[in-house]
Design an enzyme around this catalytic site. Structure first.
Site, PDB file in Angstrom:
ATOM      1  N   TRP A  44      85.434-102.495 -76.335  1.00 48.46           N
ATOM      2  CA  TRP A  44      84.810-103.052 -75.326  1.00 48.46           C
ATOM      3  C   TRP A  44      84.259-103.506 -75.244  1.00 48.46           C
ATOM      4  O   TRP A  44      83.401-104.447 -74.688  1.00 48.46           O
ATOM      5  CB  TRP A  44      84.509-101.634 -74.257  1.00 48.46           C
ATOM      6  CG  TRP A  44      83.287-100.895 -74.195  1.00 48.46           C
ATOM      7  CD1 TRP A  44      83.468-100.435 -75.820  1.00 48.46           C
ATOM      8  CD2 TRP A  44      83.046-100.073 -73.754  1.00 48.46           C
ATOM      9  NE1 TRP A  44      82.307 -99.265 -75.578  1.00 48.46           N
ATOM     10  CE2 TRP A  44      82.285 -98.967 -74.482  1.00 48.46           C
ATOM     11  CE3 TRP A  44      82.417 -99.767 -72.392  1.00 48.46           C
ATOM     12  CZ2 TRP A  44      81.173 -98.368 -73.814  1.00 48.46           C
ATOM     13  CZ3 TRP A  44      82.147 -98.912 -71.871  1.00 48.46           C
ATOM     14  CH2 TRP A  44      81.498 -97.899 -72.391  1.00 48.46           C
ATOM     15  N   ASP A  45      82.854-103.748 -76.922  1.00 51.87           N
ATOM     16  CA  ASP A  45      82.336-104.619 -77.417  1.00 51.87           C
ATOM     17  C   ASP A  45      82.506-106.166 -77.566  1.00 51.87           C
ATOM     18  O   ASP A  45      82.824-106.865 -76.826  1.00 51.87           O
ATOM     19  CB  ASP A  45      81.476-104.031 -78.591  1.00 51.87           C
ATOM     20  CG  ASP A  45      81.112-102.453 -78.882  1.00 51.87           C
ATOM     21  OD1 ASP A  45      81.562-101.887 -78.440  1.00 51.87           O
ATOM     22  OD2 ASP A  45      79.718-102.960 -79.405  1.00 51.87           O
ATOM     23  N   TYR A  90      80.685 -99.008 -93.104  1.00 53.31           N
ATOM     24  CA  TYR A  90      80.711 -97.988 -91.653  1.00 53.31           C
ATOM     25  C   TYR A  90      82.139 -97.058 -92.198  1.00 53.31           C
ATOM     26  O   TYR A  90      82.174 -97.318 -93.244  1.00 53.31           O
ATOM     27  CB  TYR A  90      81.654 -98.892 -90.602  1.00 53.31           C
ATOM     28  CG  TYR A  90      81.431 -97.918 -89.688  1.00 53.31           C
ATOM     29  CD1 TYR A  90      81.049 -97.622 -88.080  1.00 53.31           C
ATOM     30  CD2 TYR A  90      82.834 -97.495 -88.969  1.00 53.31           C
ATOM     31  CE1 TYR A  90      80.886 -97.502 -86.968  1.00 53.31           C
ATOM     32  CE2 TYR A  90      83.000 -96.588 -88.413  1.00 53.31           C
ATOM     33  CZ  TYR A  90      82.031 -96.783 -87.001  1.00 53.31           C
ATOM     34  OH  TYR A  90      82.674 -95.634 -86.233  1.00 53.31           O
ATOM     35  N   GLN A 110      89.621 -97.604 -76.222  1.00 52.46           N
ATOM     36  CA  GLN A 110      88.238 -97.479 -75.449  1.00 52.46           C
ATOM     37  C   GLN A 110      87.652 -97.935 -73.433  1.00 52.46           C
ATOM     38  O   GLN A 110      88.792 -98.408 -73.734  1.00 52.46           O
ATOM     39  CB  GLN A 110      87.104 -98.234 -76.732  1.00 52.46           C
ATOM     40  CG  GLN A 110      86.032 -98.163 -76.671  1.00 52.46           C
ATOM     41  CD  GLN A 110      85.168 -98.729 -78.268  1.00 52.46           C
ATOM     42  OE1 GLN A 110      85.205 -99.523 -78.743  1.00 52.46           O
ATOM     43  NE2 GLN A 110      83.927 -98.362 -78.355  1.00 52.46           N
ATOM     44  N   ASP A 172      79.710 -91.737 -77.068  1.00 54.82           N
ATOM     45  CA  ASP A 172      79.835 -90.694 -78.094  1.00 54.82           C
ATOM     46  C   ASP A 172      79.199 -89.237 -78.241  1.00 54.82           C
ATOM     47  O   ASP A 172      80.508 -88.372 -77.741  1.00 54.82           O
ATOM     48  CB  ASP A 172      79.517 -91.029 -79.604  1.00 54.82           C
ATOM     49  CG  ASP A 172      80.119 -92.659 -79.499  1.00 54.82           C
ATOM     50  OD1 ASP A 172      80.692 -93.343 -78.732  1.00 54.82           O
ATOM     51  OD2 ASP A 172      79.689 -92.961 -80.970  1.00 54.82           O
ATOM     52  N   ARG A 204      71.442 -90.449 -83.248  1.00 60.23           N
ATOM     53  CA  ARG A 204      72.617 -90.222 -83.585  1.00 60.23           C
ATOM     54  C   ARG A 204      72.975 -89.467 -83.454  1.00 60.23           C
ATOM     55  O   ARG A 204      72.205 -87.883 -83.161  1.00 60.23           O
ATOM     56  CB  ARG A 204      72.676 -90.940 -84.863  1.00 60.23           C
ATOM     57  CG  ARG A 204      72.267 -92.015 -85.413  1.00 60.23           C
ATOM     58  CD  ARG A 204      73.286 -93.159 -84.967  1.00 60.23           C
ATOM     59  NE  ARG A 204      74.525 -93.462 -84.985  1.00 60.23           N
ATOM     60  CZ  ARG A 204      76.247 -94.120 -84.568  1.00 60.23           C
ATOM     61  NH1 ARG A 204      75.250 -94.515 -84.199  1.00 60.23           N
ATOM     62  NH2 ARG A 204      76.808 -93.814 -85.106  1.00 60.23           N
ATOM     63  N   TYR A 358      70.745 -91.401 -78.498  1.00 65.97           N
ATOM     64  CA  TYR A 358      72.505 -92.116 -78.231  1.00 65.97           C
ATOM     65  C   TYR A 358      72.856 -92.008 -76.962  1.00 65.97           C
ATOM     66  O   TYR A 358      72.290 -92.734 -75.643  1.00 65.97           O
ATOM     67  CB  TYR A 358      73.130 -91.527 -79.214  1.00 65.97           C
ATOM     68  CG  TYR A 358      74.158 -93.421 -79.565  1.00 65.97           C
ATOM     69  CD1 TYR A 358      73.314 -94.007 -79.688  1.00 65.97           C
ATOM     70  CD2 TYR A 358      75.634 -92.966 -79.546  1.00 65.97           C
ATOM     71  CE1 TYR A 358      74.336 -95.146 -80.543  1.00 65.97           C
ATOM     72  CE2 TYR A 358      76.445 -93.833 -80.440  1.00 65.97           C
ATOM     73  CZ  TYR A 358      75.908 -94.825 -80.844  1.00 65.97           C
ATOM     74  OH  TYR A 358      75.969 -95.988 -81.620  1.00 65.97           O
ATOM     75  N   TRP A 359      73.731 -91.888 -76.108  1.00 66.89           N
ATOM     76  CA  TRP A 359      74.392 -91.656 -74.858  1.00 66.89           C
ATOM     77  C   TRP A 359      73.682 -90.237 -74.374  1.00 66.89           C
ATOM     78  O   TRP A 359      74.179 -89.850 -73.488  1.00 66.89           O
ATOM     79  CB  TRP A 359      75.540 -91.281 -74.930  1.00 66.89           C
ATOM     80  CG  TRP A 359      76.203 -92.679 -75.413  1.00 66.89           C
ATOM     81  CD1 TRP A 359      76.835 -93.296 -76.582  1.00 66.89           C
ATOM     82  CD2 TRP A 359      76.481 -93.768 -74.408  1.00 66.89           C
ATOM     83  NE1 TRP A 359      77.095 -94.864 -76.804  1.00 66.89           N
ATOM     84  CE2 TRP A 359      77.520 -94.696 -75.261  1.00 66.89           C
ATOM     85  CE3 TRP A 359      76.688 -93.720 -73.374  1.00 66.89           C
ATOM     86  CZ2 TRP A 359      76.921 -95.764 -75.042  1.00 66.89           C
ATOM     87  CZ3 TRP A 359      76.478 -95.337 -72.778  1.00 66.89           C
ATOM     88  CH2 TRP A 359      76.834 -96.497 -74.155  1.00 66.89           C
ATOM     89  N   GLU A 402      70.834-102.161 -79.438  1.00 68.95           N
ATOM     90  CA  GLU A 402      71.343-102.076 -79.394  1.00 68.95           C
ATOM     91  C   GLU A 402      71.142-100.887 -77.662  1.00 68.95           C
ATOM     92  O   GLU A 402      72.608-101.598 -76.523  1.00 68.95           O
ATOM     93  CB  GLU A 402      72.708-100.945 -80.283  1.00 68.95           C
ATOM     94  CG  GLU A 402      73.806 -99.618 -79.913  1.00 68.95           C
ATOM     95  CD  GLU A 402      73.835 -99.167 -80.831  1.00 68.95           C
ATOM     96  OE1 GLU A 402      73.095 -98.600 -81.962  1.00 68.95           O
ATOM     97  OE2 GLU A 402      75.012 -98.343 -80.907  1.00 68.95           O
TER      98      GLU A 402
HETATM   99  C1  9WN Z   1      82.217 -95.589 -82.599  1.00 69.95           C
HETATM  100  C2  9WN Z   1      79.707-100.821 -81.086  1.00 69.95           C
HETATM  101  C3  9WN Z   1      80.353 -98.820 -80.987  1.00 69.95           C
HETATM  102  C4  9WN Z   1      80.342 -98.866 -79.288  1.00 69.95           C
HETATM  103  C5  9WN Z   1      80.818 -97.677 -78.480  1.00 69.95           C
HETATM  104  C6  9WN Z   1      78.974 -96.578 -79.518  1.00 69.95           C
HETATM  105  C7  9WN Z   1      79.460 -96.876 -80.301  1.00 69.95           C
HETATM  106  C8  9WN Z   1      80.508 -96.012 -82.650  1.00 69.95           C
HETATM  107  C9  9WN Z   1      79.873 -94.714 -83.506  1.00 69.95           C
HETATM  108  O1  9WN Z   1      79.982 -97.866 -81.008  1.00 69.95           O
HETATM  109  O2  9WN Z   1      80.193 -95.850 -81.207  1.00 69.95           O
HETATM  110  O3  9WN Z   1      82.624 -96.102 -81.801  1.00 69.95           O
HETATM  111  O4  9WN Z   1      80.452 -95.035 -84.504  1.00 69.95           O
HETATM  112  O5  9WN Z   1      79.113 -94.330 -82.706  1.00 69.95           O
HETATM  113  O6  9WN Z   1      78.862 -95.420 -78.927  1.00 69.95           O
HETATM  114  O7  9WN Z   1      80.317 -97.388 -76.914  1.00 69.95           O
HETATM  115  O8  9WN Z   1      81.320 -98.960 -78.711  1.00 69.95           O
HETATM  116  O9  9WN Z   1      78.614-100.763 -80.609  1.00 69.95           O
END
Ligand code: 9WN
Length: 429
Positions: A44-45, A90, A110, A172, A204, A358-359, A402
């Site tokens: 979705w990014d 990552y 996603q 997340d 996080r 975060y969320w 972000e």
């Molecule tokens: C896991 C990339 C992504 C977004 C998600 C966001 C975060 C990843 C993470 O980063 O998720 O997919 O490792 O935290 O929650 O919405 O697409 O920006």
């Protein structure tokens, strides 16, 4: 605050900075969300980022979508991450996910915003011939993706697709998943997170969440990514309002594009039927008492009664009755009034609200864009404009982070972030 006002010079310098941000994050055909923290192509990014590319380079924008669909699985699924090139920054990477497709990827998807983005790109394109050619070339693959959502994730025709992982929701560590996630075992092996070496761990998800995220990743692999087995036995199954609303809107946008270009057929007729099922079923996520929509834990058949901004996307999806639309507009106003900047991802009066984790509270600009788009179309222009002004203030104050703290407007998480820059280019500047 500056109330969203920008003079021409500031707008020009923000535009230049946003364009440079996309160029710096371009790995050749796809854009990473940000270097280090997220070194691959996210679903979705990437879609949102294509909206930003449209302002400076239309063919590069369409290429973003082409490359995203190059990783589509044979069953129609478009993965949440495509691991085009290796990176050690990552975790979890391709080996942990363990899929064996030609382009390495995760085994979940996603929020499918891509068809909505393509419709916007088609409408705003200067090069109409290129836009039509690209939509025609990709159309069947996008239909496959939507059919995958409905058939694979709602094989019993309930009208509500299920999601198998908090990472699939893109939100997340939303408090909506807390109860459902608690029932998932944690992994019993040691691992090293990478996210907390890039950004402060107070922003996080917790380790207890990561242990469960990884258990689910292993679970998919152990079951050979078998859709039927996973549907029957996955220990985590949610009706996620974000995905349901974004899918519903995107399916409608797909059908409109198909109509415009004469591409609709029996498969799109079938998608139209699935839309009707969702239109009825959405009411099972409505709580009459609190007058709000909630996500549902499918395994326990219980609503996750915490107010998040995902519910506000039901208007954008066109899933609400007139009365519900009014109620959701009022709820949005309440979100706006409850913090300095809007729209908080979790309502600031919720016990689980944390303004920088975060969320669980912070503001995400692409969500603001979707909420405001829906409200504006529904005639609630004042609320939509207020969200847009607040969003502009955030960018002015803190740049292209972000996500943002709703109390202070401070930028959080990764810097120089692609979708933040893209939303600025598409919607704010
Ligand atoms: C896991 C990339 C992504 C977004 C998600 C966001 C975060 C990843 C993470 O980063 O998720 O997919 O490792 O935290 O929650 O919405 O697409 O920006």
């Amino acid at each position: 605050t500056l109330n969203g006002k920008l003079d021409a010079a500031t707008a020009a310098s923000l535009t230049e900075l946003a364009t440079k941000t996309l160029i710096a994050n371009d790995l050749g055909g796809y854009t990473v969300p940000t270097h280090g923290l997220y070194p691959f192509q996210w679903n979705w990014d990437s879609a949102i980022t294509a909206l930003g590319w449209m302002k400076s380079d239309e063919s590069r924008a369409w290429q973003e979508i082409d490359v995203l669909f190059s990783g589509q699985w044979d069953d129609g699924m478009v993965p949440h991450i495509l691991f085009h090139k290796d990176s050690t920054t990552y975790f979890p990477g391709p080996d942990v996910w363990g899929s064996d497709k030609k382009i390495k990827s995760t085994s979940i998807s996603q929020p499918p915003v891509v068809a909505t983005v393509m419709k916007e790109m088609l409408a705003s394109a200067q090069d109409k011939a290129l836009a039509e050619q690209k939509v025609k070339a990709l159309f069947s693959q996008v239909v496959d993706y939507h059919l995958w959502w409905y058939n694979d994730r709602d094989p019993e025709n309930t009208g509500l697709v299920v999601t198998y992982h908090p990472w699939e929701s893109g939100m997340d560590n939303s408090p909506s998943w807390d109860d459902a996630l608690e029932a998932v075992p944690g992994v019993d092996w040691e691992y090293t997170r990478r996210d907390t070496s890039h950004v402060d761990s107070s922003q996080r998800p917790h380790k207890s969440e990561y242990d469960r995220f990884l258990y689910l990743v292993d679970f998919f692999k152990r079951n050979n990514f078998d859709s039927k087995v996973i549907y029957e036995t996955c220990p985590y199954k949610m009706n996620d309002l974000g995905i349901i609303a974004i899918l519903h809107r995107a399916t409608k946008d797909l059908l409109k594009m198909g109509e415009q270009l004469g591409l609709n057929d029996a498969r799109t007729d079938y998608l139209a039927q699935r839309l009707e099922l969702t239109q009825t079923a959405i009411n099972t996520l409505w709580c009459e008492q609190s007058e709000y929509f909630y996500c549902k834990n499918v395994l326990t058949n219980s609503l996750a009664k915490v107010k998040t901004s995902a519910a506000l996307l039901t208007v954008y999806a066109g899933l609400t009755t007139d009365e519900q639309t009014r109620i959701i507009n009022t709820a949005t106003e309440d979100f706006i009034e409850s913090s300095q900047f809007s729209v908080a991802s979790t309502h600031p009066k919720e016990e689980k609200y944390e303004p920088q984790r975060y969320w669980r509270g912070p503001i995400w600009l692409h969500i603001n864009w979707m909420i405001a788009t829906g409200l504006k179309e529904a005639g609630f222009v004042t609320t939509a404009d207020k969200i847009q002004d607040d969003t502009r203030d955030l960018v002015l104050k803190s740049g292209y982070y972000e996500y943002f703290n709703p109390e202070t407007g401070a930028g959080c998480g990764g810097k120089d972030f692609s979708w933040t820059a893209a939303i600025a280019l598409h919607w704010l500047l």
